[in-house]
Design a protein around this motif. Structure first.
Motif, PDB file in Angstrom:
ATOM      1  N   GLU A 276      42.461 -39.811 -90.098  1.00  0.00           N
ATOM      2  CA  GLU A 276      41.142 -39.801 -89.465  1.00  0.00           C
ATOM      3  C   GLU A 276      41.141 -38.876 -88.254  1.00  0.00           C
ATOM      4  O   GLU A 276      42.115 -38.804 -87.507  1.00  0.00           O
ATOM      5  N   LEU A 277      40.031 -38.148 -88.103  1.00  0.00           N
ATOM      6  CA  LEU A 277      39.800 -37.335 -86.921  1.00  0.00           C
ATOM      7  C   LEU A 277      38.670 -37.952 -86.112  1.00  0.00           C
ATOM      8  O   LEU A 277      37.638 -38.318 -86.673  1.00  0.00           O
ATOM      9  N   ILE A 278      38.861 -38.053 -84.797  1.00  0.00           N
ATOM     10  CA  ILE A 278      37.854 -38.615 -83.905  1.00  0.00           C
ATOM     11  C   ILE A 278      37.262 -37.489 -83.058  1.00  0.00           C
ATOM     12  O   ILE A 278      38.001 -36.701 -82.465  1.00  0.00           O
ATOM     13  N   ILE A 279      35.930 -37.415 -83.028  1.00  0.00           N
ATOM     14  CA  ILE A 279      35.258 -36.436 -82.181  1.00  0.00           C
ATOM     15  C   ILE A 279      34.345 -37.188 -81.216  1.00  0.00           C
ATOM     16  O   ILE A 279      34.063 -38.366 -81.408  1.00  0.00           O
ATOM     17  N   GLU A 280      33.867 -36.493 -80.186  1.00  0.00           N
ATOM     18  CA  GLU A 280      33.024 -37.140 -79.187  1.00  0.00           C
ATOM     19  C   GLU A 280      31.668 -37.505 -79.784  1.00  0.00           C
ATOM     20  O   GLU A 280      31.052 -36.716 -80.495  1.00  0.00           O
ATOM     21  N   ALA A 281      31.215 -38.720 -79.462  1.00  0.00           N
ATOM     22  CA  ALA A 281      29.954 -39.210 -80.016  1.00  0.00           C
ATOM     23  C   ALA A 281      28.759 -38.424 -79.517  1.00  0.00           C
ATOM     24  O   ALA A 281      27.765 -38.266 -80.227  1.00  0.00           O
ATOM     25  N   SER A 291      24.522 -26.710 -90.165  1.00  0.00           N
ATOM     26  CA  SER A 291      25.299 -26.400 -88.962  1.00  0.00           C
ATOM     27  C   SER A 291      26.692 -25.909 -89.331  1.00  0.00           C
ATOM     28  O   SER A 291      27.160 -26.088 -90.448  1.00  0.00           O
ATOM     29  N   GLU A 292      27.348 -25.284 -88.377  1.00  0.00           N
ATOM     30  CA  GLU A 292      28.693 -24.796 -88.612  1.00  0.00           C
ATOM     31  C   GLU A 292      29.693 -25.941 -88.559  1.00  0.00           C
ATOM     32  O   GLU A 292      29.476 -26.947 -87.889  1.00  0.00           O
ATOM     33  N   GLN A 293      30.822 -25.774 -89.256  1.00  0.00           N
ATOM     34  CA  GLN A 293      31.872 -26.781 -89.228  1.00  0.00           C
ATOM     35  C   GLN A 293      32.588 -26.760 -87.886  1.00  0.00           C
ATOM     36  O   GLN A 293      32.730 -25.715 -87.259  1.00  0.00           O
ATOM     37  N   PHE A 294      33.057 -27.939 -87.452  1.00  0.00           N
ATOM     38  CA  PHE A 294      33.693 -28.029 -86.146  1.00  0.00           C
ATOM     39  C   PHE A 294      35.128 -27.497 -86.184  1.00  0.00           C
ATOM     40  O   PHE A 294      35.746 -27.413 -87.245  1.00  0.00           O
ATOM     41  N   THR A 295      35.641 -27.175 -85.029  1.00  0.00           N
ATOM     42  CA  THR A 295      37.003 -26.661 -84.890  1.00  0.00           C
ATOM     43  C   THR A 295      37.852 -27.685 -84.147  1.00  0.00           C
ATOM     44  O   THR A 295      37.367 -28.741 -83.731  1.00  0.00           O
ATOM     45  N   SER A 296      39.117 -27.336 -83.944  1.00  0.00           N
ATOM     46  CA  SER A 296      40.053 -28.265 -83.299  1.00  0.00           C
ATOM     47  C   SER A 296      39.657 -28.568 -81.855  1.00  0.00           C
ATOM     48  O   SER A 296      40.070 -29.588 -81.297  1.00  0.00           O
ATOM     49  N   ASN A 297      38.874 -27.699 -81.222  1.00  0.00           N
ATOM     50  CA  ASN A 297      38.459 -27.931 -79.839  1.00  0.00           C
ATOM     51  C   ASN A 297      37.675 -29.218 -79.672  1.00  0.00           C
ATOM     52  O   ASN A 297      37.635 -29.799 -78.586  1.00  0.00           O
ATOM     53  N   GLU A 298      37.012 -29.655 -80.733  1.00  0.00           N
ATOM     54  CA  GLU A 298      36.136 -30.827 -80.640  1.00  0.00           C
ATOM     55  C   GLU A 298      36.846 -32.134 -80.980  1.00  0.00           C
ATOM     56  O   GLU A 298      36.236 -33.198 -80.936  1.00  0.00           O
ATOM     57  N   ILE A 299      38.111 -32.074 -81.327  1.00  0.00           N
ATOM     58  CA  ILE A 299      38.850 -33.269 -81.728  1.00  0.00           C
ATOM     59  C   ILE A 299      39.319 -34.036 -80.499  1.00  0.00           C
ATOM     60  O   ILE A 299      39.944 -33.475 -79.596  1.00  0.00           O
ATOM     61  N   VAL A 300      39.028 -35.329 -80.474  1.00  0.00           N
ATOM     62  CA  VAL A 300      39.476 -36.213 -79.400  1.00  0.00           C
ATOM     63  C   VAL A 300      40.818 -36.849 -79.748  1.00  0.00           C
ATOM     64  O   VAL A 300      41.697 -36.996 -78.907  1.00  0.00           O
ATOM     65  N   GLU A 301      40.985 -37.222 -81.024  1.00  0.00           N
ATOM     66  CA  GLU A 301      42.202 -37.926 -81.438  1.00  0.00           C
ATOM     67  C   GLU A 301      42.454 -37.670 -82.921  1.00  0.00           C
ATOM     68  O   GLU A 301      41.516 -37.529 -83.715  1.00  0.00           O
ATOM     69  N   VAL A 302      43.731 -37.615 -83.284  1.00  0.00           N
ATOM     70  CA  VAL A 302      44.153 -37.482 -84.682  1.00  0.00           C
ATOM     71  C   VAL A 302      44.892 -38.758 -85.059  1.00  0.00           C
ATOM     72  O   VAL A 302      45.854 -39.147 -84.387  1.00  0.00           O
TER      73      VAL A 302
END
Length: 374
Positions: A276-281, A291-302
């Motif tokens: 699971e990847l967690i991003i900011e709500a 929309s464009e796909q997100f990159t690693s910059n937006e990941i909060v937790e793996v």
């Protein structure tokens, strides 16, 4: 709902019908089920049989152990599988084929496509596919766990028109008919929601592993693929006579008017998330087709361990599940990138492309009208 529209059906038969007393296979209930299969084939309807019962059929070889170990259960399955296939074969004058699957087979896209091709080849040759979970080799990580859900996955893989799930009661009731005399049979379900699951209750049979809840789960998988689904009383011969006549003897679940596409259905209902990847709500959601796909910059937790190409769950940090998708990076690499996100000398994360594939995404927050789960 008339069966003259059926071209291909999947029929799920449970352990309690195969070996009701756990003393080997019995023809007590199988005769009228076999008759139904014969009638369907005579009408030009292709049939795939998903048959439980190998453990129950093989139990009598092990001195009726009350609480068998996992190893003994696997041995029961190995011994009972031949007996179960022989029980079915004696009813038919056409060949059958044994297909033993694990969830590991179904959630791997290459193997899933191979299973589809095998099913189609068998049906084209007039051979009856008999599918069961491979209890001998499966593990907790690889098992489906019940043949109700397995039958729905097979129905989707085989592009079936209808899924018929046999139960020990007439269908879905508004309360448990075993304990409530005023329980009312629900004849037709337009949409599966939490109220429908609340009616399902727990398992009742002492032989099978699937209760009504797993049958509702299976129905949800099937109808989202456009597969009409019935839950019927498999112990009652009248149920099958009614089906042949084009009537509904139990509970009928209406299929989606706009079924999910094959790849999307597989990703949503068959592929299992390995991490699971967690991003900011409060970030702009990347899970919009425009929309464009997100990159690693937006990941909060793996979370979890996964490899390139594995299916993963993407969630926001408020707990909302956003999508299931195919990862383009391993968890090890994503963990390294996010851990070193603030290092001045590390700008590798700025050069990574989209984290998930834009070809295999199941959005989990769209309307059901679009053929998606809500």
């Amino acid at each position: 709902m008339k069966n003259n529209k059926w071209n291909r059906i999947v029929l799920k038969v449970g352990s309690a019908l195969i070996a009701p007393e756990r003393k080997g296979c019995s023809s007590r209930y199988l005769l009228h089920i076999a008759k139904f299969i014969l009638q369907c084939r005579d009408m030009g309807i292709q049939v795939i049989l998903v048959s439980s019962g190998s453990v129950a059929a093989g139990a009598h070889f092990f001195n009726n152990i009350e609480n068998p170990s996992l190893a003994i259960k696997k041995a029961m399955a190995a011994a009972g599988q031949n007996e179960m296939m022989a029980a079915w074969d004696r009813f038919f004058d056409f060949p059958s084929a044994q297909i033993l699957l694990t969830h590991g087979d179904l959630r791997d896209r290459e193997r899933y496509d191979s299973i589809r091709e095998t099913l189609f080849a068998l049906l084209d040759a007039g051979i009856l596919p008999v599918v069961n979970e491979n209890d001998v080799v499966t593990t907790d990580a690889l098992k489906v766990g019940d043949n109700d859900n397995l039958s729905a996955m097979v129905a989707a893989a085989a592009d079936a028109d209808s899924l018929i799930i046999c139960s020990d009661i007439d269908g879905l009731y508004n309360k448990n008919p075993h304990t409530h005399d005023d329980a009312v049979l629900i004849k037709e379900v337009d949409a599966i929601d939490q109220d429908i699951y609340a009616m399902a209750g727990g398992a009742h049979s002492s032989v099978g592993t699937g209760g009504m809840k797993t049958k509702i789960e299976a129905a949800e998988k099937a109808i989202s693929h456009g597969v009409s689904t019935y839950i019927i009383n498999g112990f009652n011969e009248h149920s099958f006579e009614e089906l042949i006549s084009g009537n509904n003897p139990g509970t009928y679940f209406k299929p989606y008017q706009r079924p999910m596409k094959d790849d999307l259905h597989w990703m949503t209902h068959t592929a299992k998330a390995q991490g699971e990847l967690i991003i900011e709500a409060d970030s702009n959601s990347p899970f919009d087709e425009n929309s464009e796909q997100f990159t690693s910059n937006e990941i909060v937790e793996v979370r979890g361990d996964f490899s390139v190409g594995d299916t993963i769950l993407v969630s926001s940090d408020d707990g909302t599940h956003l999508a299931k998708a195919e990862s383009k990076y391993s968890s090890c690499l994503l963990n390294f990138i996010t851990t070193h996100d603030n290092d001045e000398d590390n700008d590798f994360q700025h050069h990574t492309g989209p984290v998930i594939s834009d070809k295999n995404i199941a959005y989990l927050n769209q309307d059901e009208e679009e053929g998606q789960p809500v």
